[in-house]
Write a protein that holds these residues in place. Structure first.
Motif, mmCIF file in Angstrom:
data_model
loop_
_atom_site.group_PDB
_atom_site.id
_atom_site.type_symbol
_atom_site.label_atom_id
_atom_site.label_comp_id
_atom_site.label_asym_id
_atom_site.label_seq_id
_atom_site.Cartn_x
_atom_site.Cartn_y
_atom_site.Cartn_z
ATOM 1 N N TRP A 70 0.833 -1.197 0.000
ATOM 2 C CA TRP A 70 0.000 0.000 0.000
ATOM 3 C C TRP A 70 0.869 1.248 0.000
ATOM 4 O O TRP A 70 1.893 1.315 0.676
ATOM 5 N N LEU A 71 0.433 2.244 -0.774
ATOM 6 C CA LEU A 71 1.101 3.546 -0.822
ATOM 7 C C LEU A 71 0.014 4.609 -0.895
ATOM 8 O O LEU A 71 -0.878 4.524 -1.731
ATOM 9 N N ASN A 72 0.095 5.608 -0.013
ATOM 10 C CA ASN A 72 -0.891 6.689 0.013
ATOM 11 C C ASN A 72 -0.139 8.018 0.008
ATOM 12 O O ASN A 72 0.748 8.238 0.839
ATOM 13 N N CYS A 73 -0.501 8.891 -0.934
ATOM 14 C CA CYS A 73 0.138 10.196 -1.066
ATOM 15 C C CYS A 73 -0.905 11.306 -0.987
ATOM 16 O O CYS A 73 -1.930 11.238 -1.657
ATOM 17 N N GLY A 80 0.393 24.169 -9.197
ATOM 18 C CA GLY A 80 0.697 25.269 -8.291
ATOM 19 C C GLY A 80 -0.475 25.733 -7.450
ATOM 20 O O GLY A 80 -0.368 26.700 -6.708
ATOM 21 N N SER A 81 -1.593 25.047 -7.532
ATOM 22 C CA SER A 81 -2.801 25.445 -6.805
ATOM 23 C C SER A 81 -3.053 24.506 -5.625
ATOM 24 O O SER A 81 -2.740 23.320 -5.687
ATOM 25 N N THR A 82 -3.639 25.038 -4.585
ATOM 26 C CA THR A 82 -4.031 24.212 -3.446
ATOM 27 C C THR A 82 -5.538 23.946 -3.472
ATOM 28 O O THR A 82 -6.127 23.593 -2.457
ATOM 29 N N ASP A 83 -6.165 24.089 -4.634
ATOM 30 C CA ASP A 83 -7.599 23.838 -4.787
ATOM 31 C C ASP A 83 -7.926 22.349 -4.887
ATOM 32 O O ASP A 83 -9.052 21.983 -5.200
ATOM 33 N N VAL A 84 -6.932 21.499 -4.665
ATOM 34 C CA VAL A 84 -7.149 20.051 -4.669
ATOM 35 C C VAL A 84 -6.740 19.544 -3.298
ATOM 36 O O VAL A 84 -5.563 19.592 -2.930
ATOM 37 N N GLU A 85 -7.704 19.062 -2.535
ATOM 38 C CA GLU A 85 -7.434 18.478 -1.222
ATOM 39 C C GLU A 85 -7.785 17.007 -1.294
ATOM 40 O O GLU A 85 -8.917 16.655 -1.610
ATOM 41 N N GLY A 86 -6.804 16.165 -1.033
ATOM 42 C CA GLY A 86 -7.087 14.740 -1.073
ATOM 43 C C GLY A 86 -5.829 13.932 -1.249
ATOM 44 O O GLY A 86 -4.727 14.380 -0.944
ATOM 45 N N CYS A 87 -6.019 12.718 -1.755
ATOM 46 C CA CYS A 87 -4.886 11.813 -1.875
ATOM 47 C C CYS A 87 -5.105 10.851 -3.036
ATOM 48 O O CYS A 87 -6.183 10.761 -3.596
ATOM 49 N N HIS A 88 -4.028 10.166 -3.359
ATOM 50 C CA HIS A 88 -4.131 9.040 -4.276
ATOM 51 C C HIS A 88 -3.354 7.903 -3.668
ATOM 52 O O HIS A 88 -2.418 8.111 -2.879
ATOM 53 N N GLU A 89 -3.791 6.685 -3.978
ATOM 54 C CA GLU A 89 -3.121 5.539 -3.380
ATOM 55 C C GLU A 89 -3.089 4.351 -4.317
ATOM 56 O O GLU A 89 -3.896 4.250 -5.242
ATOM 57 N N ALA A 106 -8.922 10.209 -4.441
ATOM 58 C CA ALA A 106 -10.071 10.764 -3.725
ATOM 59 C C ALA A 106 -9.719 12.205 -3.381
ATOM 60 O O ALA A 106 -8.700 12.454 -2.724
ATOM 61 N N ALA A 107 -10.542 13.141 -3.841
ATOM 62 C CA ALA A 107 -10.206 14.550 -3.626
ATOM 63 C C ALA A 107 -11.455 15.419 -3.578
ATOM 64 O O ALA A 107 -12.499 15.068 -4.120
ATOM 65 N N ARG A 108 -11.286 16.539 -2.929
ATOM 66 C CA ARG A 108 -12.288 17.600 -2.953
ATOM 67 C C ARG A 108 -11.672 18.717 -3.781
ATOM 68 O O ARG A 108 -10.575 19.180 -3.501
#
Length: 176
Positions: A70-73, A80-89, A106-108
């Protein structure tokens, strides 16, 4: 806007073998990432919790890692934007002696990404992950049953970004 994007590939090898492939990610002998067609993934240190980096304009930090499984980032920024909050794994699952390789994002999304995701980013992301799954299948079995093919829209987006080429040449050349 919430996004859940999942890609899976069943590969007829034991999960431990696929897990060893995952562990090469971002290393000097990375056999998983399709860097012949996409910007390479690079981290500031070996794959481990706290390592940061990304691929192209997508930046992230490793927030969870179980070698071979398992790897989660967590996304730090995209373009350059912080309009993506979430992760990929990535998940390596045992499926009756075979491997189920899963990539999930999975992101908002906020700001301009509410428009960029459906218009461009999703298309490029999906093409990259399918190329990665082709690469995994090829590295683990020596062939790819159904190689990914970029549609015209993906080719147009890549051309607009100054990227040309074709999907994972090794996988396409060795398809059964």
């Amino acid at each position: 806007m919430a996004v859940l994007n999942t890609h899976t590939r069943r590969i007829p090898v034991p999960a431990a073998q696929a897990g060893a492939l995952l562990d090469t990610l971002a290393g000097p002998h990375d056999a998983l990432w399709p860097s012949d067609s996409w910007p390479p993934v690079a981290l500031d240190r070996p794959l481990s919790v706290g390592a940061s980096g990304g691929h192209g304009v997508v930046r992230y930090t490793v927030q969870g890692y179980q070698p071979g499984r398992w790897l989660n980032c967590r996304f730090d920024s995209v373009f350059g934007s912080t309009d993506v909050e979430g992760c990929h794994e990535f998940l390596i699952l045992d499926a009756d002696g075979e491997t189920l390789l899963v990539h999930q994002l999975a992101a908002r999304l906020g700001g301009r990404f509410r428009l960029l995701w459906p218009l461009a980013v999703r298309w490029l992301h999906d093409a990259l992950i399918e190329d990665l799954l082709d690469r995994a299948e090829f590295e683990l079995t020596g062939s790819v049953r159904t190689p990914a093919r970029w549609n015209r829209y993906v080719r147009l987006l890549r051309a607009a970004l100054g990227r040309t080429g074709t999907p994972a040449p090794r996988a396409a050349a060795h398809a059964v």
